[in-house]
Design an enzyme around this catalytic site. Sequence first.
Site, short mmCIF file in Angstrom:
data_model
loop_
_atom_site.label_atom_id
_atom_site.label_comp_id
_atom_site.label_asym_id
_atom_site.label_seq_id
_atom_site.Cartn_x
_atom_site.Cartn_y
_atom_site.Cartn_z
N LYS A 47 -7.82 6.37 -4.26
CA LYS A 47 -7.08 7.34 -3.46
C LYS A 47 -5.58 7.14 -3.56
CE LYS A 47 -9.35 6.69 0.51
NZ LYS A 47 -9.83 6.95 1.86
N GLY A 61 0.81 -1.22 0.00
CA GLY A 61 0.00 0.00 0.00
C GLY A 61 0.84 1.27 0.00
N HIS A 70 -0.61 -0.40 10.27
CA HIS A 70 -1.92 0.20 9.98
C HIS A 70 -3.07 -0.69 10.46
CE1 HIS A 70 -4.97 2.51 7.93
NE2 HIS A 70 -5.36 1.43 7.26
N THR A 112 1.36 -6.19 -3.74
CA THR A 112 2.13 -7.38 -3.34
C THR A 112 1.87 -7.82 -1.91
OG1 THR A 112 3.99 -6.01 -2.67
CG2 THR A 112 4.00 -6.81 -4.95
N1 LIG Z 1 -5.13 4.12 -1.17
C1 LIG Z 1 -5.92 3.40 -0.43
O1 LIG Z 1 -7.13 3.30 -0.68
C2 LIG Z 1 -5.35 2.64 0.74
C3 LIG Z 1 -6.15 1.70 1.38
C4 LIG Z 1 -5.60 0.99 2.44
C5 LIG Z 1 -4.31 1.23 2.85
N2 LIG Z 1 -3.56 2.17 2.20
C6 LIG Z 1 -2.19 2.44 2.63
O2 LIG Z 1 -1.44 1.24 2.55
C7 LIG Z 1 -0.35 1.33 3.46
C8 LIG Z 1 -0.15 -0.02 4.11
O3 LIG Z 1 0.09 -0.97 3.10
P1 LIG Z 1 0.82 -2.37 3.38
O4 LIG Z 1 0.24 -2.97 4.60
O5 LIG Z 1 0.81 -3.10 2.12
O6 LIG Z 1 2.27 -1.91 3.86
P2 LIG Z 1 3.65 -1.65 3.09
O7 LIG Z 1 3.45 -1.20 1.72
O8 LIG Z 1 4.44 -0.79 4.04
O9 LIG Z 1 4.33 -3.08 3.07
C9 LIG Z 1 4.67 -3.70 4.29
C10 LIG Z 1 6.06 -4.33 4.25
O10 LIG Z 1 6.01 -5.49 3.45
C11 LIG Z 1 7.04 -5.49 2.46
N3 LIG Z 1 6.50 -6.25 1.34
C12 LIG Z 1 5.66 -5.83 0.39
N4 LIG Z 1 5.28 -6.87 -0.41
C13 LIG Z 1 5.91 -7.96 0.07
C14 LIG Z 1 5.92 -9.33 -0.30
N5 LIG Z 1 5.19 -9.81 -1.31
N6 LIG Z 1 6.71 -10.19 0.42
C15 LIG Z 1 7.45 -9.73 1.47
N7 LIG Z 1 7.46 -8.45 1.89
C16 LIG Z 1 6.69 -7.58 1.19
C17 LIG Z 1 7.31 -4.03 2.24
O11 LIG Z 1 8.63 -3.83 1.78
C18 LIG Z 1 7.13 -3.44 3.63
O12 LIG Z 1 8.30 -3.60 4.39
C19 LIG Z 1 -0.68 2.46 4.41
O13 LIG Z 1 0.19 3.54 4.13
C20 LIG Z 1 -2.10 2.85 4.07
O14 LIG Z 1 -2.33 4.23 4.24
C21 LIG Z 1 -4.05 2.86 1.16
ZN LIG Z 2 -7.31 1.19 6.46
#
Ligand SMILES: NC(=O)c1ccc[n+]([C@@H]2O[C@H](COP(=O)([O-])OP(=O)(O)OC[C@H]3O[C@@H](n4cnc5c(N)ncnc54)[C@H](O)[C@@H]3O)[C@@H](O)[C@H]2O)c1
Ligand SMILES: [Zn+2]
Length: 358
Positions: free
Chosen positions: A133, A96, A256, A120
């Site tokens: 968004k 995200g 989050h 991913t």
């Molecule tokens: N735009 C939107 O509608 C929306 C909705 C929900 C969340 N978000 C945003 O998403 C973010 C959270 O996303 P997240 O939980 O994916 O966190 P992230 O993107 O920080 O990823 C988490 C960790 O996992 C690692 N990673 C990513 N893919 C991997 C894989 N396949 N294998 C191993 N490691 C991997 C990344 O390097 C990172 O260290 C927040 O900033 C939130 O605000 C946005």
């Molecule tokens: Zn959320």
Amino acid sequence: MKWTISNSLPISFDIVRSRNVLSLKELDIARKIIIIDHNVYELYKDNIPCDSTINILTINCTEATKGLDNAQLILNFFETKNILRRTEPVIAIGGGVLLDIVGFCCSIYRRGIPYIRIPTTLLSIIDASIGIKTSINHFDRRNRLGSFYPPLMSILDTALIKTQTAREISNGVAEILKLSIVVDETLFELLENNPKVVMEDKFQGDLADQIIDIAINSMISELNSNLWEQQLQRSVDFGHSFSPIIEMKNVCDMLHGEAVILDCLLSSCISFNRNLISQDTLYRIFNLIKSYNLPTYHADFYNIDLLNKALTDTMKHRDNNQFLPIPTSIGGCIIINDLTQDELLLSTITMRQLNNKI
Ligand SMILES: NC(=O)c1ccc[n+]([C@@H]2O[C@H](COP(=O)([O-])OP(=O)(O)OC[C@H]3O[C@@H](n4cnc5c(N)ncnc54)[C@H](O)[C@@H]3O)[C@@H](O)[C@H]2O)c1
Ligand SMILES: [Zn+2]
């Protein structure tokens, strides 16, 4: 004299499931401009083609680095590559954080260039890939700068989840639990009956696929008619009323989904204290959260001053209304606007008692 400009922007993009997505075989693009999460690149570089059509920038992605510095790096990369606006959609690969930053950069670079999302992480597959968004954190606030900017498409490959840590997978499950508690009883029961299977399997297999599909369906039906969030009373905001400030305060050690699920539990305690849900339902919610190894306790969720500050801050995004979604059953909710100080305090006590009793 008065003039009116009036138009509308049609939005339509596909979210498709695929396998072996990182081979990029399905993308008929002559030059591929790829922005990818550094960790994902290290894990999967052998799966990504390596030829003269591929241009890669890797980005170090965490909530703490979801800011202007990374955005600047990406914009510099766009500039040096002389991207053709119409024929070279940017390919964003990551969780995200990466998808939000790249989407934001694409929305502002030359007033908008197209991009494709390849999520991913479990969280980005079921949530960040669905809406329109984009954002970066700024002024010590989550998602303070951002835009509504749809991608050309989102391509989902759930096989990528299996390299995530167990904690990161639970983090993604938190957003699915959130949906299940307030809008989808079937999803709740599926999750309730199968925590071991899906977690041990790292969200691979038929059952996990079924959970992901239902979660995406629910997410789409909640978001589709309200893409620009003009309607401020949203069930998907369950878990997102107290959590943003607390998440930002603990940016280095609270994910989050962890902040969101603690907020869901507190909000469920508010429901319980209003006699909207039974003790049995509250226990089911509590036990479900625990069964996916998510937190049910954090000192900040007992800190009434901080909770008040957090809700006041959230109200600024809701036209000064609380518009707090709370469950009325498994799969149902109402939005309240009259939470009192006493109720909030009582609900922190209920949350503490839950943790001590079970
Ligand atoms: N735009 C939107 O509608 C929306 C909705 C929900 C969340 N978000 C945003 O998403 C973010 C959270 O996303 P997240 O939980 O994916 O966190 P992230 O993107 O920080 O990823 C988490 C960790 O996992 C690692 N990673 C990513 N893919 C991997 C894989 N396949 N294998 C191993 N490691 C991997 C990344 O390097 C990172 O260290 C927040 O900033 C939130 O605000 C946005
Ligand atoms: Zn959320």
